[in-house]
Design an enzyme around this catalytic site. Structure first.
Site, PDB file in Angstrom:
ATOM      1  N   GLU A 130       0.839  -1.194   0.000  1.00  0.00           N
ATOM      2  CA  GLU A 130       0.000   0.000   0.000  1.00  0.00           C
ATOM      3  C   GLU A 130       0.875   1.245   0.000  1.00  0.00           C
ATOM      4  OE1 GLU A 130      -4.181  -1.008   2.135  1.00  0.00           O
ATOM      5  OE2 GLU A 130      -2.534  -0.619   3.473  1.00  0.00           O
ATOM      6  N   ARG A 174      -1.230   9.203   1.794  1.00  0.00           N
ATOM      7  CA  ARG A 174      -2.625   9.618   1.603  1.00  0.00           C
ATOM      8  C   ARG A 174      -2.814  11.128   1.505  1.00  0.00           C
ATOM      9  NH1 ARG A 174      -5.598   5.267   5.547  1.00  0.00           N
ATOM     10  NH2 ARG A 174      -5.389   3.644   4.009  1.00  0.00           N
ATOM     11  N   HIS A 202      -9.313  10.022   3.468  1.00  0.00           N
ATOM     12  CA  HIS A 202      -8.932   8.973   2.526  1.00  0.00           C
ATOM     13  C   HIS A 202      -9.114   9.535   1.125  1.00  0.00           C
ATOM     14  CE1 HIS A 202      -8.555   5.259   0.375  1.00  0.00           C
ATOM     15  NE2 HIS A 202      -8.152   4.683   1.484  1.00  0.00           N
ATOM     16  N   HIS A 243     -11.627  10.041   7.190  1.00  0.00           N
ATOM     17  CA  HIS A 243     -11.404   8.604   7.280  1.00  0.00           C
ATOM     18  C   HIS A 243     -10.886   8.150   8.639  1.00  0.00           C
ATOM     19  CE1 HIS A 243     -10.641   4.614   5.945  1.00  0.00           C
ATOM     20  NE2 HIS A 243      -9.335   4.716   6.020  1.00  0.00           N
ATOM     21  N   ARG A 291      -1.170   9.042   9.481  1.00  0.00           N
ATOM     22  CA  ARG A 291      -1.123   7.587   9.700  1.00  0.00           C
ATOM     23  C   ARG A 291      -0.694   6.860   8.427  1.00  0.00           C
ATOM     24  NH1 ARG A 291      -5.627   3.281   9.091  1.00  0.00           N
ATOM     25  NH2 ARG A 291      -6.271   4.788   7.530  1.00  0.00           N
TER      26      ARG A 291
HETATM   27  C1  LIG Z   1     -13.911   1.972   5.562  1.00  0.00           C
HETATM   28  C2  LIG Z   1     -12.699   1.834   6.434  1.00  0.00           C
HETATM   29  C3  LIG Z   1     -11.619   1.081   6.005  1.00  0.00           C
HETATM   30  C4  LIG Z   1     -10.482   0.952   6.802  1.00  0.00           C
HETATM   31  N1  LIG Z   1      -9.440   0.161   6.379  1.00  0.00           N
HETATM   32  C5  LIG Z   1      -8.381  -0.043   7.200  1.00  0.00           C
HETATM   33  C6  LIG Z   1      -7.343  -0.950   6.848  1.00  0.00           C
HETATM   34  O1  LIG Z   1      -7.389  -1.569   5.808  1.00  0.00           O
HETATM   35  N2  LIG Z   1      -6.309  -1.110   7.707  1.00  0.00           N
HETATM   36  C7  LIG Z   1      -6.229  -0.439   8.898  1.00  0.00           C
HETATM   37  O2  LIG Z   1      -5.260  -0.623   9.641  1.00  0.00           O
HETATM   38  N3  LIG Z   1      -7.206   0.422   9.259  1.00  0.00           N
HETATM   39  C8  LIG Z   1      -8.283   0.620   8.459  1.00  0.00           C
HETATM   40  N4  LIG Z   1      -9.276   1.475   8.836  1.00  0.00           N
HETATM   41  C9  LIG Z   1      -9.191   2.113  10.149  1.00  0.00           C
HETATM   42  C10 LIG Z   1      -9.497   1.072  11.212  1.00  0.00           C
HETATM   43  O3  LIG Z   1     -10.558   0.262  10.775  1.00  0.00           O
HETATM   44  C11 LIG Z   1      -9.871   1.727  12.525  1.00  0.00           C
HETATM   45  O4  LIG Z   1      -8.944   2.681  12.882  1.00  0.00           O
HETATM   46  C12 LIG Z   1      -9.930   0.695  13.636  1.00  0.00           C
HETATM   47  O5  LIG Z   1     -10.726  -0.392  13.241  1.00  0.00           O
HETATM   48  C13 LIG Z   1     -10.494   1.308  14.901  1.00  0.00           C
HETATM   49  O6  LIG Z   1     -10.738   0.281  15.821  1.00  0.00           O
HETATM   50  P1  LIG Z   1     -11.332   0.644  17.235  1.00  0.00           P
HETATM   51  O7  LIG Z   1     -11.484  -0.627  17.967  1.00  0.00           O
HETATM   52  O8  LIG Z   1     -10.516   1.713  17.856  1.00  0.00           O
HETATM   53  O9  LIG Z   1     -12.769   1.315  16.922  1.00  0.00           O
HETATM   54  P2  LIG Z   1     -14.033   0.697  16.171  1.00  0.00           P
HETATM   55  O10 LIG Z   1     -13.710  -0.530  15.460  1.00  0.00           O
HETATM   56  O11 LIG Z   1     -14.670   1.784  15.399  1.00  0.00           O
HETATM   57  O12 LIG Z   1     -15.002   0.319  17.382  1.00  0.00           O
HETATM   58  C14 LIG Z   1     -15.632   1.332  18.130  1.00  0.00           C
HETATM   59  C15 LIG Z   1     -16.591   0.688  19.117  1.00  0.00           C
HETATM   60  O13 LIG Z   1     -17.019   1.667  20.056  1.00  0.00           O
HETATM   61  C16 LIG Z   1     -18.413   1.618  20.213  1.00  0.00           C
HETATM   62  N5  LIG Z   1     -18.898   2.939  20.636  1.00  0.00           N
HETATM   63  C17 LIG Z   1     -18.695   4.151  20.075  1.00  0.00           C
HETATM   64  N6  LIG Z   1     -19.323   5.108  20.778  1.00  0.00           N
HETATM   65  C18 LIG Z   1     -19.936   4.495  21.816  1.00  0.00           C
HETATM   66  C19 LIG Z   1     -20.770   4.932  22.873  1.00  0.00           C
HETATM   67  N7  LIG Z   1     -21.115   6.214  23.041  1.00  0.00           N
HETATM   68  N8  LIG Z   1     -21.248   4.014  23.740  1.00  0.00           N
HETATM   69  C20 LIG Z   1     -20.955   2.694  23.594  1.00  0.00           C
HETATM   70  N9  LIG Z   1     -20.162   2.219  22.604  1.00  0.00           N
HETATM   71  C21 LIG Z   1     -19.664   3.108  21.737  1.00  0.00           C
HETATM   72  C22 LIG Z   1     -18.927   1.189  18.851  1.00  0.00           C
HETATM   73  O14 LIG Z   1     -20.231   0.651  18.977  1.00  0.00           O
HETATM   74  C23 LIG Z   1     -17.861   0.152  18.469  1.00  0.00           C
HETATM   75  O15 LIG Z   1     -18.184  -1.089  19.062  1.00  0.00           O
HETATM   76  C24 LIG Z   1     -10.424   1.618   8.048  1.00  0.00           C
HETATM   77  C25 LIG Z   1     -11.510   2.374   8.481  1.00  0.00           C
HETATM   78  C26 LIG Z   1     -12.642   2.483   7.696  1.00  0.00           C
HETATM   79  C27 LIG Z   1     -13.794   3.305   8.182  1.00  0.00           C
END
Ligand SMILES: Cc1cc2nc3c(=O)[nH]c(=O)nc-3n(C[C@H](O)[C@H](O)[C@H](O)COP(=O)(O)OP(=O)(O)OC[C@H]3O[C@@H](n4cnc5c(N)ncnc54)[C@H](O)[C@@H]3O)c2cc1C
Length: 535
Positions: free
Chosen positions: A129, A291, A245, A352, A387
């Site tokens: 990438e 990016r 993004h 993003h 990032r």
């Molecule tokens: C379309 C897309 C593609 C991506 N592709 C990549 C990739 O290929 N590689 C990579 O490294 N990163 C990628 N990313 C970024 C990566 O997915 C995220 O940074 C990462 O998954 C974040 O993980 P997290 O556990 O911190 O949050 P999340 O996976 O977003 O989880 C957040 C959690 O918090 C909960 N939550 C939020 N607010 C509240 C609240 N008020 N009360 C209770 N629960 C709450 C939600 O319900 C959820 O369960 C991508 C992101 C997107 C949007």
């Protein structure tokens, strides 16, 4: 000055609310939250809370995948260097080295937990990438990596956690007493408003892309965790760094699906409306530039050609390979009559990844005792000012594991006590005039897109800051009674922090482009911008 926020969004009295006790509370069930859960000592009682179902998260949408040094021709130093270069001189080198070093073990652990990564001749298939100088991206189901990782992790977590998962539960605020976090105030349709008392709390609420009109993020990503932590007095930093993004599908009325960077890694070219390939005009790395460079080039080219999008072109590649490698994108585009192997795909940038967030140390500790954090809600020092692709799922795994282990150890040192602290928040006078929350939400998202988008400028930012402060005055002074209202209050708080930080950083660095300060200024600005709510 950011908008004035109340300490708690809703009124409560300890005698008129439900109480629930857990050793550890994890807010968020994405990759960071579930990885933290897996690191807990099984003797501890755990509650995981998610706003929507377990399957709604940024993690589940990740396409490209996870970066890790796995190829014998690759090496850790190269992954470290690529991360530091992308971070524009603001990464914490020790953090980068730690995360890169721990990456291969996390990939192996995911495989042990049942994640089926794509393979070729029995070996992991490694993609490349933008910004990476080697093929080091592990992926699954072609372009549905997050979906596959989360599938396997949810199975593992459910087996380990049994019934202690509350989905469709909104965390309204963190509970604090004597400058220490002692759980959270949550709401769901089943329990109503509930105090969850916890010996240790881990915040894993993900990103804030929904604050902008154009975004790749799902509906849950409204920056709740950033706002909740801010109201509770934890330190936040670098809120000016929102990564856009470059290639988000742009079809009027269609979803804003992300078109993975891996597509450019496979050889896709960016062309404008005249069919001209333009990236080599902007950067010698062309489509594989980081990016921020690609996003800016696309915006510039859209302005030059006066068109609302540019296009990704894969027509020179092997059609069968293209459709097989990107089945999800192929399906989405096919619904709009676009064959990705032969037709140009209309794309433009969208918000993003939130780089800034709650400050954490190497172990995932925040500045608020009793509160840990991991994943996109944090600022760990890994990403600096930009990032590197596929480093964020990795960050969620590494910091989820650290925060989980740290919180576990700390919770084991505290004896059981099932006494509630008599916290109270008085009700304010009700307002006679109803608010159109949807109207304010849409206006905020458009304002943020226009004024604090891919590029920004002082006078527009100052105007946006004033408008948001005005909205805050009459929205945050109300005690609203449902998730839509609390989300809007959080989005306003986060937008205000973002715009104020944008305005304060008078230089351009990484994802932060100020057209009135176009140069990077290491003398004055090679530092983080921190903020904590004043009492
Ligand atoms: C379309 C897309 C593609 C991506 N592709 C990549 C990739 O290929 N590689 C990579 O490294 N990163 C990628 N990313 C970024 C990566 O997915 C995220 O940074 C990462 O998954 C974040 O993980 P997290 O556990 O911190 O949050 P999340 O996976 O977003 O989880 C957040 C959690 O918090 C909960 N939550 C939020 N607010 C509240 C609240 N008020 N009360 C209770 N629960 C709450 C939600 O319900 C959820 O369960 C991508 C992101 C997107 C949007």
């Amino acid at each position: 000055m950011s908008c004035k926020t109340p300490r708690y969004l809703v009124p409560f009295h300890p005698k008129r609310i439900q109480h629930h006790f857990a050793d550890v509370l994890i807010i968020g069930g994405g990759i960071a939250g579930l990885r933290a859960a897996m690191a807990l000592d099984p003797r501890l009682s755990l509650l995981v809370i998610t706003k929507d179902t377990m399957h709604q998260s940024n993690s589940a949408l990740a396409q490209g995948s996870i970066a890790s040094v796995l190829d014998p021709d690759d090496n850790l130093a190269s992954h470290v260097d690529d991360t530091l270069i992308a971070g524009a001189n603001l990464c914490d080198r020790e953090v980068v080295e730690m995360v890169v070093r721990e990456a291969p073990d996390h990939i192996r652990q995911l495989m042990e937990w049942g994640t089926n990564f794509d393979t070729e001749k029995g070996e992991l298939s490694l993609g490349r990438e933008g910004g990476h100088s080697h093929r080091r991206i592990v992926h699954a189901l072609g372009d549905a990596t997050g979906h596959e990782i989360m599938r396997a992790m949810i199975v593992q977590a459910r087996a380990k956690l049994e019934a202690d998962i509350w989905s469709n539960t909104f965390t309204i605020d963190l509970l604090t007493h004597e400058r220490r976090c002692c759980g959270a105030l949550v709401w769901n349709a089943h329990h109503g408003r509930t105090f969850v008392w916890a010996k240790q709390t881990i915040l894993c609420t993900g990103g804030a892309g929904r604050v902008f009109r154009e975004t790749t993020n799902p509906e849950v990503a409204t920056g709740d965790g950033h706002a909740i932590a801010y109201r509770a007095g934890a330190e936040l930093r670098d809120m000016e760094f929102m990564q856009f993004h470059p290639t988000v599908l742009y079809i009027a009325g269609g979803s804003r699906s992300l078109i993975t960077e891996a597509m450019r890694g496979e050889g896709a070219r960016l062309i404008d409306s005249t069919g001209r390939r333009f990236m080599p005009d902007y950067d010698e790395r062309a489509e594989l530039a980081p990016r921020d460079v690609v996003s800016r080039a696309i915006v510039a080219q859209m302005e030059k050609t006066r068109q609302p999008s540019v296009f990704l072109d894969l027509s020179h590649l092997n059609a069968e390979h293209v459709r097989k490698r990107f089945p999800g994108i192929a399906r989405t585009c096919a619904e709009f009559g676009i064959d990705i192997a032969t037709d140009p795909i209309p794309v433009r940038p969208g918000a993003h990844y939130m780089i800034g967030g709650v400050t954490v140390d190497h172990g995932g500790r925040t500045s608020l005792p009793g509160l840990w954090a991991a994943g996109e809600v944090t600022s760990s020092g890994l990403h600096g000012a930009n990032r590197l692709a596929s480093n964020s799922l990795l960050e969620g795994l590494v910091y989820g594991a650290h925060a989980g282990a740290g919180a576990s150890e700390a919770a084991l040192e505290v004896g059981d006590s099932f006494r509630a602290i008599p916290l109270e928040n008085a009700a304010t006078e009700p307002h006679a005039e109803p608010l159109d929350l949807v109207d304010i939400r849409n206006s905020l998202r458009s304002l943020m897109w226009r004024s604090a988008g891919v590029k920004s400028m002082g006078p527009q930012l100052a105007e946006a800051a004033e408008t948001i402060r005005r909205w805050c005055r009459y929205v945050l002074s109300r005690q609203l009674s449902d998730p839509a209202g609390w989300e809007l209050q959080n989005m306003l708080t986060v937008a205000s922090l973002m715009v104020d930080s944008d305005l304060a950083r008078e230089e351009s660095r990484g994802v932060h482009l100020r057209t009135d300060f176009p140069e990077r200024d290491d003398v004055h600005w090679r530092r983080h911008l921190s903020m904590t709510r004043g009492e």
